[in-house]
Design an enzyme around this catalytic site. Sequence first.
Site, PDB file in Angstrom:
ATOM      1  N   ASN A 132     -15.855  16.509  -0.780  1.00  9.91           N
ATOM      2  CA  ASN A 132     -14.547  16.295  -1.387  1.00  9.91           C
ATOM      3  C   ASN A 132     -14.828  15.641  -2.720  1.00  9.91           C
ATOM      4  O   ASN A 132     -15.529  14.636  -2.808  1.00  9.91           O
ATOM      5  CB  ASN A 132     -13.696  15.503  -0.382  1.00  9.91           C
ATOM      6  CG  ASN A 132     -12.963  14.307  -0.910  1.00  9.91           C
ATOM      7  OD1 ASN A 132     -12.834  14.080  -2.096  1.00  9.91           O
ATOM      8  ND2 ASN A 132     -12.480  13.507   0.021  1.00  9.91           N
ATOM      9  N   MET A 169      -6.623  16.348  -3.536  1.00  5.43           N
ATOM     10  CA  MET A 169      -8.038  16.254  -3.175  1.00  5.43           C
ATOM     11  C   MET A 169      -8.201  16.639  -1.705  1.00  5.43           C
ATOM     12  O   MET A 169      -7.306  16.441  -0.905  1.00  5.43           O
ATOM     13  CB  MET A 169      -8.536  14.829  -3.388  1.00  5.43           C
ATOM     14  CG  MET A 169     -10.019  14.759  -3.579  1.00  5.43           C
ATOM     15  SD  MET A 169     -10.540  13.288  -4.457  1.00  5.43           S
ATOM     16  CE  MET A 169     -10.278  12.022  -3.232  1.00  5.43           C
ATOM     17  N   CYS A 170      -9.329  17.180  -1.369  1.00  4.69           N
ATOM     18  CA  CYS A 170      -9.610  17.568   0.018  1.00  4.69           C
ATOM     19  C   CYS A 170      -9.808  16.303   0.864  1.00  4.69           C
ATOM     20  O   CYS A 170      -9.903  15.201   0.350  1.00  4.69           O
ATOM     21  CB  CYS A 170     -10.881  18.399   0.078  1.00  4.69           C
ATOM     22  SG  CYS A 170     -10.926  19.720  -1.133  1.00  4.69           S
ATOM     23  N   GLN A 171      -9.885  16.497   2.141  1.00  2.00           N
ATOM     24  CA  GLN A 171     -10.168  15.365   3.019  1.00  2.00           C
ATOM     25  C   GLN A 171     -11.291  15.718   3.981  1.00  2.00           C
ATOM     26  O   GLN A 171     -11.440  16.875   4.388  1.00  2.00           O
ATOM     27  CB  GLN A 171      -8.920  14.970   3.807  1.00  2.00           C
ATOM     28  CG  GLN A 171      -7.799  14.487   2.908  1.00  2.00           C
ATOM     29  CD  GLN A 171      -7.046  13.276   3.452  1.00  2.00           C
ATOM     30  OE1 GLN A 171      -7.433  12.680   4.466  1.00  2.00           O
ATOM     31  NE2 GLN A 171      -5.983  12.907   2.769  1.00  2.00           N
ATOM     32  N   ILE A 220     -10.451  19.585   5.286  1.00  2.47           N
ATOM     33  CA  ILE A 220      -9.259  20.347   4.923  1.00  2.47           C
ATOM     34  C   ILE A 220      -9.205  20.444   3.413  1.00  2.47           C
ATOM     35  O   ILE A 220      -9.545  19.503   2.701  1.00  2.47           O
ATOM     36  CB  ILE A 220      -7.952  19.782   5.523  1.00  2.47           C
ATOM     37  CG1 ILE A 220      -7.886  18.266   5.402  1.00  2.47           C
ATOM     38  CG2 ILE A 220      -7.803  20.203   6.983  1.00  2.47           C
ATOM     39  CD1 ILE A 220      -6.600  17.700   5.991  1.00  2.47           C
TER      40      ILE A 220
END
Lengths: 280, 280
Positions: free
Chosen positions: B108, B1-3, B78
């Site tokens: 996200n 998963m993105c942050q 990110i």
Amino acid sequence: MCQLLGMNCNTPTDIVFSFEGFRLRGGLTDRHADGFGIGFFENKGVRMFHDDKPSASSPVADLVKTYQIKSTNVIAHIRKATQGGVGLANTHPFIREMWGEYWLFAHNGHLGGFQPEEGKYYRPVGSTDSERAFCFMLEQLRNRFEHKPPVGKLFAEVATLTAQIRHHGLFNFMLSNGDILFAHASTLLHYIIRQAPFGEAHLIDNDVAVDFAAVTTPNDRVAVIATQPLTANETWTQLAVNELVAFRDGDIILRDCPDNPRYLSQQEGLAIARAVGVAA
Amino acid sequence: MCQLLGMNCNTPTDIVFSFEGFRLRGGLTDRHADGFGIGFFENKGVRMFHDDKPSASSPVADLVKTYQIKSTNVIAHIRKATQGGVGLANTHPFIREMWGEYWLFAHNGHLGGFQPEEGKYYRPVGSTDSERAFCFMLEQLRNRFEHKPPVGKLFAEVATLTAQIRHHGLFNFMLSNGDILFAHASTLLHYIIRQAPFGEAHLIDNDVAVDFAAVTTPNDRVAVIATQPLTANETWTQLAVNELVAFRDGDIILRDCPDNPRYLSQQEGLAIARAVGVAA
């Protein structure tokens, strides 16, 4: 007066060589020291770098130099603030989305009396005449076309709007959606199309040369557009006063040139700029 | 998963300390290695840095570290690509202009089935569910309000739209116009408000500490918002599932929290992400 730099090519190319000479005009070899900006299309995306420091000494400009981003469409601008204060919101190129594409715009000139009414789709954030002109153009294009029209129709409409806006002053600009790059001269704008056989070029502003034959393939075609020629040993072509040109894949695909084209010398160009209050 | 990482403050503050820990999660201490982006508001302007390289090793991220840009509102992201390929057009934060202001958005989560109809004002350029959600929110806000409404009305409308969109999946997001920063959690989102008396903080991802007392004035107030806490020796507050918060000047000014708030552990958050196909 500000200065413009653009690139349009048929294969992703780095603009480092041209940018190296160009950026020195921001604070070192010339006086455009109120910030700079550069936008690179990478496929449908755009990578933007803005700084309110002079381009000659900006760490952001250093990054552009060392990172060697390859792009098929680039628009850059170094700024001498005339309309609107120094600040990031007034730094070109400006960006907006239209028809599901990003559009970049940079302007050099002066449109002091140009105060279009508030747009429905596009409104300026900063206080420059340039961003007002950009928003106005997009507003009219979006009003006229719900989706992106064929290139001929688009060019004709951009030509109409350009003629309308340039009545308000000086309107040297570049506009791109990452496919086509529009360039228009009120005073000074030059371009060069580099293709095989490639030779060596020497920067005017710096003791740097590049042998393009060593860094290209035979099918590459690269158009570079700049307020003033950047190299000393190549032949740059000048846009006529009020000429609009569309580049695609490094070549000119459409142009709208006056019947009796007039070409300004650098002295005349600067004199006109000075007369409307945008002297360097 | 993105942050996600965000900052909202009452005085321009550099985010280098927080960004230093955060960026290492992009390719070094964690696996979010498909590019990163960070947007800084500077007055009305925005400075954006995007890269498709992992943030831990990106030269653009190095610049962000060394340049120490001061801003009152920052949104960074990110990316671990799940929806839409790796590429600049799919890199958060996304930017659009609305009501003459720039708006930044980063997400996200996962909204796979969310396919709103084509907007009149805002259309996605890339292929992510995130940009579709952002454009949809702006489209609805712009449809409803011709000009920017008072903050209470704006918050209520954002809350309504958020509730509508989160039915389609996971919707952790941050949204800012450079004044207010909205943060919403479907799963994991934490914040800390730092104000006098300032102490020392230690990064989790890196052996780095900062004594905020030495770099602040007594009136400074800084809210940092991140998917996971970034420091080991401070108390971060977790957003409840489906909670929406609005920050201004480094403080919470409005919140919309469910009546029976539920807080996920990191394990639960990751398990939910994994179940909808956005596992790290």
